[in-house]
Design a protein around this motif. Structure first.
Motif, mmCIF file in Angstrom:
data_model
loop_
_atom_site.group_PDB
_atom_site.id
_atom_site.type_symbol
_atom_site.label_atom_id
_atom_site.label_comp_id
_atom_site.label_asym_id
_atom_site.label_seq_id
_atom_site.Cartn_x
_atom_site.Cartn_y
_atom_site.Cartn_z
ATOM 1 N N ASP A 9 52.508 41.202 34.533
ATOM 2 C CA ASP A 9 51.301 40.636 33.923
ATOM 3 C C ASP A 9 51.021 41.511 32.706
ATOM 4 O O ASP A 9 50.452 42.597 32.817
ATOM 5 N N TRP A 10 51.416 41.028 31.521
ATOM 6 C CA TRP A 10 51.471 41.869 30.327
ATOM 7 C C TRP A 10 50.472 41.341 29.305
ATOM 8 O O TRP A 10 50.721 40.354 28.625
ATOM 9 N N GLY A 11 49.331 42.006 29.237
ATOM 10 C CA GLY A 11 48.260 41.546 28.368
ATOM 11 C C GLY A 11 48.118 42.345 27.093
ATOM 12 O O GLY A 11 49.038 43.049 26.661
ATOM 13 N N CYS A 78 54.076 37.124 32.338
ATOM 14 C CA CYS A 78 53.083 36.224 31.775
ATOM 15 C C CYS A 78 52.109 37.022 30.915
ATOM 16 O O CYS A 78 52.092 38.252 30.945
ATOM 17 N N GLY A 79 51.292 36.316 30.154
ATOM 18 C CA GLY A 79 50.263 36.971 29.354
ATOM 19 C C GLY A 79 50.600 37.019 27.876
ATOM 20 O O GLY A 79 51.447 36.269 27.379
ATOM 21 N N ARG A 134 46.494 32.331 27.835
ATOM 22 C CA ARG A 134 47.763 32.989 28.162
ATOM 23 C C ARG A 134 47.514 33.968 29.303
ATOM 24 O O ARG A 134 46.701 34.865 29.183
ATOM 25 N N GLY A 135 48.200 33.770 30.392
ATOM 26 C CA GLY A 135 48.040 34.608 31.570
ATOM 27 C C GLY A 135 47.143 33.964 32.603
ATOM 28 O O GLY A 135 47.460 33.968 33.796
ATOM 29 N N GLU A 136 46.030 33.387 32.158
ATOM 30 C CA GLU A 136 45.116 32.746 33.107
ATOM 31 C C GLU A 136 45.774 31.562 33.808
ATOM 32 O O GLU A 136 45.477 31.282 34.977
ATOM 33 N N THR A 138 48.725 31.271 34.885
ATOM 34 C CA THR A 138 49.511 31.764 36.012
ATOM 35 C C THR A 138 48.610 32.071 37.195
ATOM 36 O O THR A 138 48.932 31.750 38.346
ATOM 37 N N GLN A 139 47.463 32.684 36.934
ATOM 38 C CA GLN A 139 46.513 32.984 38.006
ATOM 39 C C GLN A 139 45.975 31.704 38.644
ATOM 40 O O GLN A 139 45.881 31.606 39.873
ATOM 41 N N THR A 310 47.595 36.480 40.440
ATOM 42 C CA THR A 310 48.663 36.668 39.452
ATOM 43 C C THR A 310 50.017 36.757 40.128
ATOM 44 O O THR A 310 50.974 36.087 39.719
#
Length: 329
Positions: A9-11, A78-79, A134-136, A138-139, A310
């Motif tokens: 999870d790469w923000g 993701c993210g 982006r990322g959300e 996936t959650q 996540t």
């Protein structure tokens, strides 16, 4: 137990890595401050080659030892790592979006370690005012996989944060979402506006001040809008009604209250009903506790908190992409 997948999870500000076994069981996890805007800069040797690329350095730091132990592990991320400023851009997919669609649209980076990193695309809602995430996504998909399909049809998924997302779902898909820049606005006002001049931050949550802010947003005085009521965070301090330590939590409640008041109004209009949907919150526990408190005040009575969204989402996307064997479910 052997791992089946490495999930990242790469923000913007952080990188979280998970080593996951069959069935989505998390064997190990770690968090680093190597978001895409603050990557490491000190060169080192990776796989026999001198490397100064920040993404490679962060990736190696996050899971290099795991890959040394199991060199063939698939990797999914993701993210913001998939943004235009990320390691490799993964173009947005349109709503409605589900696990199968996103799992078939991964972008791949071949790392110096010789491992392919599969990057999840974000989601875009095209309209007069486009919305992106982006990322959300996936959650959200991680939560939906554990719900009966019919349960998702009267459900709103909230992801509080710098840019809070409120996601409508139907038949296992993300269909629509709204973004509120509440967290970022709070930070900007506290750090760069006159409101912050009289604030004194405390480690103790002032529930009374927070609730007062929420109630102002809901009140007749709040109908004038947030751009007007914001000034009360200063004026109540000047008149001695709010202490310096109470002002940050009052401001937090005021902003969250205005966010949720608008959310409730738009949900009632879209549904043509006075009833409000059930809520599932995903995110930082302390922030979700604030939102849960305010949601109850604003009339959202059915609120639950999701865990490990996540990790579950990345596991499901890896399954959909064929990165892991379906027998590992």
């Amino acid at each position: 137990m052997l791992a089946q997948l490495i999930a990242l999870d790469w923000g913007t500000t952080s990188l979280r890595a998970y080593k996951i076994a069959a069935g989505g069981q998390v064997l190990a996890q770690r968090s680093l401050s190597f978001g895409i805007m603050q990557l490491p800069k000190t060169p080192r040797v990776i796989n026999g080659r001198e490397c100064a690329d920040g993404f490679e350095l962060a990736f190696d730091e996050a899971c290099g030892d795991w890959l040394d132990a199991q060199p063939g592990l698939p990797v999914i991320a993701c993210g913001m790592v998939g943004s235009a400023q990320g390691w490799r851009e993964a173009s947005y997919r349109d709503t409605p979006a589900n696990v199968a669609d996103l799992g078939k649209s991964l972008q791949t980076v071949h790392s110096l370690r010789g491992v392919d990193v599969h990057i999840v695309p974000g989601v875009i809602q095209r309209s007069a005012l486009p919305n992106v995430m982006r990322g959300e996504e996936t959650q959200v998909l991680g939560v939906l996989q554990n719900l009966p399909v019919e349960a998702g049809n009267d459900l709103l998924i909230g992801l509080p944060g710098s840019h809070s997302k409120w996601v409508e779902v139907a038949d296992g898909c993300i269909t629509r979402f709204d973004t509120f820049m509440t967290g970022e606005v709070f930070a900007v006002l506290s750090e760069h506006s006159i409101l912050g001049r009289t604030q004194q931050h405390s480690t103790t949550f002032d529930a009374e001040a927070f609730d007062r802010g929420v109630q102002v947003a809901l009140s007749a005085e709040g109908e004038i809008g947030v751009l007007s009521t914001l000034f009360s965070a200063r004026s109540l301090g000047l008149t001695g009604e709010l202490s310096a330590t109470a002002q940050p939590d009052y401001l937090s409640g005021l902003l969250i209250g205005h966010e949720l008041t608008a959310l409730a109004a738009v949900q009632r209009r879209r549904r043509n009903s006075t009833d409000l949907p059930s809520i599932i919150l995903i995110g930082n526990a302390q922030l979700c506790a604030r939102y849960s408190r305010a949601l109850d005040t604003c009339g959202f009575a059915r609120v639950t908190l999701a865990e490990q969204a996540t990790e579950r989402g990345l596991w499901q996307l890896a399954l959909a992409a064929g990165l892991i064997d379906s027998s590992s479910r």
